[in-house]
Design an enzyme around this catalytic site. Structure first.
Site, PDB file in Angstrom:
ATOM      1  N   LYS A  11      54.700 -48.125   9.739  1.00  0.00           N
ATOM      2  CA  LYS A  11      53.879 -47.012   9.214  1.00  0.00           C
ATOM      3  C   LYS A  11      54.729 -45.754   9.111  1.00  0.00           C
ATOM      4  CE  LYS A  11      53.551 -44.676  13.369  1.00  0.00           C
ATOM      5  NZ  LYS A  11      54.238 -43.437  13.673  1.00  0.00           N
ATOM      6  N   GLY A  96      62.080 -47.343  18.742  1.00  0.00           N
ATOM      7  CA  GLY A  96      62.432 -45.946  19.042  1.00  0.00           C
ATOM      8  C   GLY A  96      62.597 -45.153  17.766  1.00  0.00           C
ATOM      9  N   ALA A  97      61.896 -45.601  16.713  1.00  0.00           N
ATOM     10  CA  ALA A  97      62.130 -45.065  15.373  1.00  0.00           C
ATOM     11  C   ALA A  97      60.982 -44.215  14.849  1.00  0.00           C
ATOM     12  CB  ALA A  97      62.371 -46.229  14.407  1.00  0.00           C
ATOM     13  N   GLY A  98      59.810 -44.295  15.501  1.00  0.00           N
ATOM     14  CA  GLY A  98      58.636 -43.580  14.993  1.00  0.00           C
ATOM     15  C   GLY A  98      57.952 -44.320  13.862  1.00  0.00           C
ATOM     16  N   LEU A  99      58.261 -45.614  13.718  1.00  0.00           N
ATOM     17  CA  LEU A  99      57.712 -46.401  12.607  1.00  0.00           C
ATOM     18  C   LEU A  99      56.602 -47.345  13.065  1.00  0.00           C
ATOM     19  CD1 LEU A  99      61.120 -47.223  10.859  1.00  0.00           C
ATOM     20  CD2 LEU A  99      59.379 -45.605  10.054  1.00  0.00           C
ATOM     21  N   GLY A 100      56.259 -47.296  14.341  1.00  0.00           N
ATOM     22  CA  GLY A 100      55.102 -48.048  14.850  1.00  0.00           C
ATOM     23  C   GLY A 100      55.330 -49.537  15.022  1.00  0.00           C
ATOM     24  N   GLY A 102      56.348 -51.631  17.501  1.00  0.00           N
ATOM     25  CA  GLY A 102      55.763 -52.286  18.689  1.00  0.00           C
ATOM     26  C   GLY A 102      54.245 -52.310  18.615  1.00  0.00           C
ATOM     27  N   SER A 103      53.659 -51.206  18.137  1.00  0.00           N
ATOM     28  CA  SER A 103      52.191 -51.128  18.019  1.00  0.00           C
ATOM     29  C   SER A 103      51.678 -52.132  16.990  1.00  0.00           C
ATOM     30  CB  SER A 103      51.774 -49.721  17.577  1.00  0.00           C
ATOM     31  OG  SER A 103      52.215 -48.768  18.501  1.00  0.00           O
ATOM     32  N   SER A 104      52.403 -52.257  15.891  1.00  0.00           N
ATOM     33  CA  SER A 104      52.007 -53.189  14.840  1.00  0.00           C
ATOM     34  C   SER A 104      52.114 -54.631  15.335  1.00  0.00           C
ATOM     35  CB  SER A 104      52.905 -52.961  13.612  1.00  0.00           C
ATOM     36  OG  SER A 104      52.455 -53.690  12.520  1.00  0.00           O
ATOM     37  N   ASP A 136      48.560 -45.922  18.674  1.00  0.00           N
ATOM     38  CA  ASP A 136      48.730 -46.316  17.267  1.00  0.00           C
ATOM     39  C   ASP A 136      48.206 -47.718  16.970  1.00  0.00           C
ATOM     40  OD1 ASP A 136      50.047 -44.016  16.636  1.00  0.00           O
ATOM     41  OD2 ASP A 136      52.055 -44.888  16.597  1.00  0.00           O
TER      42      ASP A 136
HETATM   43  O1  C5P Z   1      49.713 -44.278  23.312  1.00  0.00           O
HETATM   44  P1  C5P Z   1      51.178 -44.485  23.340  1.00  0.00           P
HETATM   45  O2  C5P Z   1      51.592 -45.554  24.308  1.00  0.00           O
HETATM   46  O3  C5P Z   1      51.798 -44.668  22.008  1.00  0.00           O
HETATM   47  O4  C5P Z   1      51.769 -43.122  23.887  1.00  0.00           O
HETATM   48  C1  C5P Z   1      53.036 -43.016  24.454  1.00  0.00           C
HETATM   49  C2  C5P Z   1      53.150 -41.683  25.125  1.00  0.00           C
HETATM   50  O5  C5P Z   1      53.188 -40.636  24.139  1.00  0.00           O
HETATM   51  C3  C5P Z   1      51.983 -41.323  26.016  1.00  0.00           C
HETATM   52  O6  C5P Z   1      52.172 -41.823  27.312  1.00  0.00           O
HETATM   53  C4  C5P Z   1      52.011 -39.810  25.983  1.00  0.00           C
HETATM   54  O7  C5P Z   1      53.013 -39.321  26.842  1.00  0.00           O
HETATM   55  C5  C5P Z   1      52.456 -39.517  24.568  1.00  0.00           C
HETATM   56  N1  C5P Z   1      51.323 -39.289  23.654  1.00  0.00           N
HETATM   57  C6  C5P Z   1      50.609 -38.106  23.746  1.00  0.00           C
HETATM   58  N2  C5P Z   1      49.560 -37.884  22.904  1.00  0.00           N
HETATM   59  C7  C5P Z   1      49.211 -38.802  21.978  1.00  0.00           C
HETATM   60  C8  C5P Z   1      49.932 -40.011  21.865  1.00  0.00           C
HETATM   61  C9  C5P Z   1      50.988 -40.211  22.723  1.00  0.00           C
HETATM   62  O8  C5P Z   1      50.912 -37.239  24.578  1.00  0.00           O
HETATM   63  N3  C5P Z   1      48.213 -38.550  21.163  1.00  0.00           N
END
Ligand code: C5P
Length: 278
Positions: A11, A96-100, A102-104, A136
């Site tokens: 994403k 570690g790229a901001g491309l989602g 692991g979430s996907s 995500d």
């Molecule tokens: O939900 P996710 O595991 O992707 O979030 C990783 C970390 O990013 C969270 O533990 C939090 O520190 C930070 N985060 C946040 N606010 C969000 C999403 C993520 O502070 N809306």
């Protein structure tokens, strides 16, 4: 059904606004996300006598820390089923790229296991598990673009902006998401770097995580400015918490040539991908 193969797409956040820090440590968001259907990991499920997991990328943990394994554990707990599948993950999306990525992968795992077991969990339960796995993850359970609020887990399907060609560039280092959010409230803009929204066909491209991430990783600010200085690029923005920068390409722009120039002038180790948004 004995086996199943799913594609877990990446994403990009076309806009990411942080509205404030919450009592639970997360940040309240308003973000517009689109999928990149042709940049995807592949997840294969094969029937087996017990659950096992393998990933072709040795830099990704393949134990209980992996979001795929966490998704399997949650599925087992919610259903009481053993999920006896050999799950193989082929990574294409950098981490570690901001491309989602692991979430996907986690969303596809939940979807796949539920389908292979004839849907023991309803949509609501799957969404609940998804949001416990990561902010995500619920976005990837639904098709298309979405406006996401809350900590990112509240999804409102949005009309997809016209698909456009993008180029992704990422240095070898990644950015840990918690680190980017932690720095947000104290961070400052770097003079001379463009943070203001960029209009792209009516969508205002903006990312509030640029401020903390650029302050810590000056190279990413430099990469964005380098892209913006070219006349074949319409806009450039940090992807999520980074470390990828995406560029919206103007008609006729040559992604290969831009990549080569970036590798030559900025960093020979840049990873690159070009394709259409979904
Ligand atoms: O939900 P996710 O595991 O992707 O979030 C990783 C970390 O990013 C969270 O533990 C939090 O520190 C930070 N985060 C946040 N606010 C969000 C999403 C993520 O502070 N809306």
């Amino acid at each position: 059904m004995n086996s199943l193969t799913l594609h877990a797409p990446a994403k990009v956040n076309l806009s990411l606004r942080i509205l404030g820090k919450r009592g639970d440590g997360f940040h309240e968001l308003d973000t517009l996300m689109v999928k990149l259907p042709s940049l995807a990991d592949e997840i294969q499920f094969d029937t087996s006598h017990e659950f096992s997991f393998a990933c072709d990328d040795p830099s990704v943990p393949s134990d209980e820390r992996n979001l795929v394994v966490k998704a399997v554990r949650q599925f087992q707990e919610a259903t009481g089923l053993s999920a006896s599948y050999r799950i193989s993950l082929r990574k294409t999306i950098p981490h570690g790229a901001g491309l989602g990525g692991g979430s996907s992968d986690a969303a596809s795992t939940l979807f796949g296991l539920n389908r292979l077991h004839a849907n023991p969990l309803n949509d609501e339960k799957i969404q609940e598990i998804a949001s416990s796995l990561g902010s995500d993850v619920p976005f990837f359970l639904l098709p298309g673009a979405a406006h996401c609020t809350g900590r990112g887990e509240k999804i409102t399907p949005a009309p997809a902006p016209e698909p456009f060609r993008i180029l992704l560039l990422k240095p070898a280092f990644g950015v840990p998401t918690p680190d980017a959010y932690r720095r947000w409230s104290q961070s400052q803009e770097i003079p001379g770097i463009r943070y203001a929204p960029q209009d792209l066909g009516g969508v205002q491209l903006t990312n509030d995580l640029e401020r903390p991430v650029f302050e810590k990783h000056r190279f990413l600010a430099e990469l964005k400015q380098w892209l913006l200085s070219r006349n074949d690029i319409a806009a450039a923005l940090l992807c999520g918490s980074g470390s990828t920068i995406f560029a919206a390409l103007k008609e006729g722009a040559d992604a290969k040539q831009i990549t080569q120039a970036a590798q030559c002038e900025l960093d020979p180790g840049l990873w690159a991908w070009s394709g259409l948004t979904g």
